[in-house]
Design an enzyme around this catalytic site. Structure first.
Site, PDB file in Angstrom:
ATOM      1  N   SER A 120       5.977  12.745   4.913  1.00 54.07           N
ATOM      2  CA  SER A 120       4.555  12.748   4.580  1.00 54.07           C
ATOM      3  C   SER A 120       4.315  12.943   3.091  1.00 54.07           C
ATOM      4  CB  SER A 120       3.844  13.850   5.371  1.00 54.07           C
ATOM      5  OG  SER A 120       4.497  15.095   5.198  1.00 54.07           O
ATOM      6  N   HIS A 141       5.006   6.356   7.859  1.00 51.81           N
ATOM      7  CA  HIS A 141       4.410   7.676   8.064  1.00 51.81           C
ATOM      8  C   HIS A 141       3.406   7.638   9.207  1.00 51.81           C
ATOM      9  CE1 HIS A 141       1.666  11.086   6.401  1.00 51.81           C
ATOM     10  NE2 HIS A 141       2.462  11.535   7.345  1.00 51.81           N
ATOM     11  N   GLU A 153       0.961   4.847   7.628  1.00 49.61           N
ATOM     12  CA  GLU A 153       1.120   4.500   6.211  1.00 49.61           C
ATOM     13  C   GLU A 153       2.491   3.839   6.054  1.00 49.61           C
ATOM     14  OE1 GLU A 153      -1.095   7.443   3.131  1.00 49.61           O
ATOM     15  OE2 GLU A 153       0.489   8.385   4.284  1.00 49.61           O
ATOM     16  N   ASN A 191      -1.874  12.647   2.167  1.00 52.28           N
ATOM     17  CA  ASN A 191      -1.687  14.049   1.800  1.00 52.28           C
ATOM     18  C   ASN A 191      -2.057  14.347   0.354  1.00 52.28           C
ATOM     19  OD1 ASN A 191      -0.884  15.432   4.205  1.00 52.28           O
ATOM     20  ND2 ASN A 191       0.927  14.140   4.188  1.00 52.28           N
TER      21      ASN A 191
END
Length: 285
Positions: A120, A141, A153, A191
């Protein structure tokens, strides 16, 4: 690029079991690997329970449950992954652990196999450099809970080829997911944006601006978030949040990514969120 059929999933925790679930449900053979059989047994039980819930809700035909389970083989022997033509690792969010896995996968899997990471936040380019096949390394991800969340992702490293990107994009679509292309940078998009929000919410609690309940209510009622940032932090795991923030801080050098002292103290106390029974809130274990 030949059609992918056998998927190696390394790590049988929350994310790894979810990834194995969606691949098996979508017709792929899955080799699920972890360091202890008890972790694998727990994951298989969780996958069966989650598939059962999907069947009960009509999202999966009852007759498809056992065939999906039969496509999952567990192993504690990494060498058994040589039968795979695609691998995705879902180990702890620590570079040293993932680097060791990538070196092993590079040695074990066939030369044409793609190596993906569910990281992540960690650099795809840096992980790819641990292998002799950096052009075939990519980020994939997934989001928790994997069987439910639509987004994947898909992150290119510096060397990732267009053909490998296209293969992984198409693979995500076959899983019923929506792939979003992202370039390699600390925290990617999700993130890099989410962790400063969680961090600032923790500061608001630490500085006595509001209780966790109040912070979360503001975001649920004022910003239409399905859950507040501190509930989400507990769901992710406060230790995972701190690890990601440290990757962001190391990679971008901006103090806004430095984890809030309250988060660090909570992790030191073992208050990791939902998985430990206590974080910003308390939970029935």
């Amino acid at each position: 690029m030949s059609e992918l059929q056998t998927i190696a999933v390394l790590g049988a925790g929350t994310m790894g079991s979810g990834i194995a679930h969606v691949f098996a449900r979508s017709g792929f053979r899955v080799l699920l690997c972890d360091i202890e059989q008890r972790f694998l047994d727990r994951a298989v039980g969780q996958i069966r329970a989650n598939l059962g819930r999907e069947a009960a809700k009509g999202k999966l035909a009852e007759a498809e449950l056992e065939p999906a389970m039969s496509r999952i083989t567990t192993t504690v022997d990494r060498e058994a992954l040589s039968a795979a033509d695609f691998a995705v690792e879902a180990a702890s969010e620590r570079f040293e652990i993932k680097a060791d896995l990538f070196r092993a996968l590079d040695r074990i899997l066939p030369g044409e196999a793609i190596l993906a990471t569910n990281t992540s936040s960690i650099s795809i380019t840096k992980l790819a450099a641990q292998t002799q096949r950096p052009a075939q390394v990519i980020g994939m991800h997934f989001f928790n809970p994997v069987p439910v969340m639509q987004l994947v992702e898909v992150i290119r490293g510096m060397a990732t080829t267009d053909a490998v990107y296209a293969a992984v994009r198409d693979l995500a679509i076959k899983l019923g997911k929506t792939p979003v292309e992202v370039n390699d940078a600390p925290g990617f998009v999700s993130n890099r944006v989410l962790m400063p929000l969680i961090n600032e919410a923790a500061y608001a609690v630490m500085e006595g601006v509001a209780t966790p309940e109040a912070v979360d209510q503001v975001f649920k009622l004022g910003m239409a978030h399905p859950m507040g940032p501190l509930t989400l932090a507990d769901f992710i795991g406060l230790d995972v949040c701190v690890d990601i923030m440290r990757v962001l801080y190391d990679g971008l050098g901006n103090a806004k990514y430095n984890p809030c002292p309250l988060l660090i103290r909570m992790v030191d106390a073992g208050w990791l969120g939902r998985k430990s029974g206590r974080g910003f809130y308390t939970y029935e274990k």
